[in-house]
Design an enzyme around this catalytic site. Structure first.
Site, PDB file in Angstrom:
ATOM      1  N   ARG A   1       0.859  -1.183   0.000  1.00  0.00           N
ATOM      2  CA  ARG A   1       0.000   0.000   0.000  1.00  0.00           C
ATOM      3  C   ARG A   1       0.896   1.235   0.000  1.00  0.00           C
ATOM      4  O   ARG A   1       1.373   1.685   1.025  1.00  0.00           O
ATOM      5  CB  ARG A   1      -0.884  -0.019   1.253  1.00  0.00           C
ATOM      6  CG  ARG A   1      -2.034   0.972   1.242  1.00  0.00           C
ATOM      7  CD  ARG A   1      -2.568   1.171   2.649  1.00  0.00           C
ATOM      8  NE  ARG A   1      -1.669   2.012   3.429  1.00  0.00           N
ATOM      9  CZ  ARG A   1      -1.504   1.950   4.742  1.00  0.00           C
ATOM     10  NH1 ARG A   1      -2.143   1.042   5.451  1.00  0.00           N
ATOM     11  NH2 ARG A   1      -0.670   2.772   5.362  1.00  0.00           N
TER      12      ARG A   1
ATOM     13  N   HIS B   1      -3.744   4.450   4.260  1.00  0.00           N
ATOM     14  CA  HIS B   1      -4.840   3.486   4.360  1.00  0.00           C
ATOM     15  C   HIS B   1      -6.115   4.102   3.793  1.00  0.00           C
ATOM     16  O   HIS B   1      -6.807   3.501   2.970  1.00  0.00           O
ATOM     17  CB  HIS B   1      -5.048   3.079   5.815  1.00  0.00           C
ATOM     18  CG  HIS B   1      -6.216   2.187   6.033  1.00  0.00           C
ATOM     19  ND1 HIS B   1      -6.240   0.870   5.627  1.00  0.00           N
ATOM     20  CD2 HIS B   1      -7.434   2.423   6.595  1.00  0.00           C
ATOM     21  CE1 HIS B   1      -7.405   0.325   5.946  1.00  0.00           C
ATOM     22  NE2 HIS B   1      -8.150   1.252   6.524  1.00  0.00           N
TER      23      HIS B   1
ATOM     24  N   TYR C   1       4.102   6.160  11.065  1.00  0.00           N
ATOM     25  CA  TYR C   1       4.428   4.817  11.536  1.00  0.00           C
ATOM     26  C   TYR C   1       5.236   3.983  10.550  1.00  0.00           C
ATOM     27  O   TYR C   1       5.648   2.881  10.879  1.00  0.00           O
ATOM     28  CB  TYR C   1       3.138   4.061  11.902  1.00  0.00           C
ATOM     29  CG  TYR C   1       2.109   3.997  10.787  1.00  0.00           C
ATOM     30  CD1 TYR C   1       2.212   3.077   9.746  1.00  0.00           C
ATOM     31  CD2 TYR C   1       1.019   4.866  10.780  1.00  0.00           C
ATOM     32  CE1 TYR C   1       1.271   3.028   8.732  1.00  0.00           C
ATOM     33  CE2 TYR C   1       0.065   4.822   9.770  1.00  0.00           C
ATOM     34  CZ  TYR C   1       0.193   3.903   8.751  1.00  0.00           C
ATOM     35  OH  TYR C   1      -0.741   3.864   7.740  1.00  0.00           O
TER      36      TYR C   1
END
Length: 375
Positions: A270, A274, A283
């Site tokens: 990805r 998200h 993160y």
């Protein structure tokens, strides 16, 4: 987790530089590539490029207040395009919420996805009118149960495993590494294995369940879970559109022939957030991101096509088409209007119902009470 190398159990056809260098695990799937024509290969490329440009435009529309949310698919185009083209018209497709190009391939107008994420429809579209592409499911993994139940229904209806591959039906359900940790996904696998449903579980391992890495969710590769349920599992390079097509075609053929379900783990990434409500820079290691960007599925496949001698004019025309498509999507998205409030009552019951009529009348009176009053 397994690395993208030819000595791994990973099925890979194209190297990251676009050369045909099949892994050892690819041998049984290579014959399925013989089905593809040069026109098919061009469509693969066209669809990947068009949907990535659409993805960017949709994200821009969300940032400009035109959508409540956007779910990017950047980086996962090859897994989706390859698997979608392995389906047949009679198959049923159960997406999660990121399979935009799968819907496009099955005949869905991508603006319908924007309408859904703008909140002006009651679900998005009617599957039977759009290539049996079922509704997006924002509740993680619930679509795996829907798909398994539908596949069981095919068995009861006698529409699968008749010996006629032109009419036999199968189901493919898309979900992610995060959803694989949900109880629904595991219950679906139990029932699929128990009833030997005509079904493929297509798990897109994009390595992140929002901010939780897949390494925290599973200590072993996810495709190995299939064996515990009693079905075959295959790990494929999800950034390789040819490998994704071949593996899915094989397992869907088996499903239609009555050989039961299978699980495919497509190793991809990805690249974006998200959703537009997420900030992956908080993160994610930028070096990890850069390593996966270097394996870009579109760049890889373009190099492969150039090696075949596909003319530059075609590649340029695809870029132009993608820009035109994005402009058209923007124009039509800006024309979307909110529906009449009465639609929330229209399909609660198949026939007129006095309680619904009473509620509709109450809402009309309530809204009218604000008219003409002081602000």
């Amino acid at each position: 987790m397994a690395a993208l190398e030819n000595d791994s159990p990973l099925v890979q056809v194209l190297s990251t530089s676009g050369l045909v260098e099949p892994s050892e695990a690819a041998a049984e799937f290579m014959p399925y590539l013989d089905r593809l024509t040069e026109d098919d290969l061009r469509r693969f490329y066209r669809d990947m490029v068009v949907v990535r440009r659409f993805d960017k435009e949709a994200a821009n529309l969300q940032r400009q207040g035109q959508l409540a949310l956007w779910v990017p698919s950047h980086g996962q185009e090859a897994a989706q395009v390859g698997s979608a083209y392995a389906t047949r018209p009679q198959d049923h497709v159960f997406p999660s919420y990121r399979e935009h190009v799968v819907g496009m391939i099955r005949g869905l107008d991508l603006v319908d996805i924007l309408r859904m994420l703008r909140g002006v429809t009651l679900g998005g579209w009617t599957p039977e009118e759009h290539g049996n592409f079922h509704l997006y499911t924002l509740v993680l993994a619930s679509q795996t149960l829907h798909a398994t139940g539908y596949a069981m229904g095919m068995q009861l209806d006698g529409t699968t495993a008749t010996g006629n591959p032109e009419t036999d039906e199968a189901v493919i359900v898309y979900y992610g590494d995060g959803a694989s940790s949900q109880g629904d996904a595991n219950e679906a696998l139990v029932f699929a294995a128990s009833y030997q449903t005509p079904q493929v579980f297509f798990l897109q391992n994009n390595h992140w369940a929002i901010s939780v890495p897949v390494t925290r969710q599973s200590r072993t590769p996810l495709y190995l879970r299939a064996g515990g349920f009693g079905m075959p599992g295959t790990q494929v390079d999800g950034n390789d559109v040819l490998a994704s097509y071949a593996v899915t075609a094989k397992h869907l053929d088996d499903a239609r022939a009555g050989k039961g379900p299978a699980l495919i783990e497509a190793m991809t990434y990805r690249v974006g957030a998200h959703t537009t409500a997420d900030d992956p820079t908080k993160y994610r290691d930028p070096e990890e991101l850069a390593a996966w960007v270097a394996k870009d599925p579109i760049v890889r496949f373009r190099a492969y096509l150039q090696g075949l001698g596909v003319e530059q004019d075609f590649l340029d025309s695809v870029d132009e088409e993608a820009e035109d498509h994005a402009a058209d999507v923007r124009r039509r998205a800006l024309e979307i209007r909110s529906p009449e409030r009465s639609v929330i009552f229209d399909n609660v019951y198949a026939e007129p119902h006095p309680l619904i009529q009473e509620q509709k009348a109450w809402l009309d009176r309530y809204e009218a009470s604000f008219e003409g009053g002081d602000a």
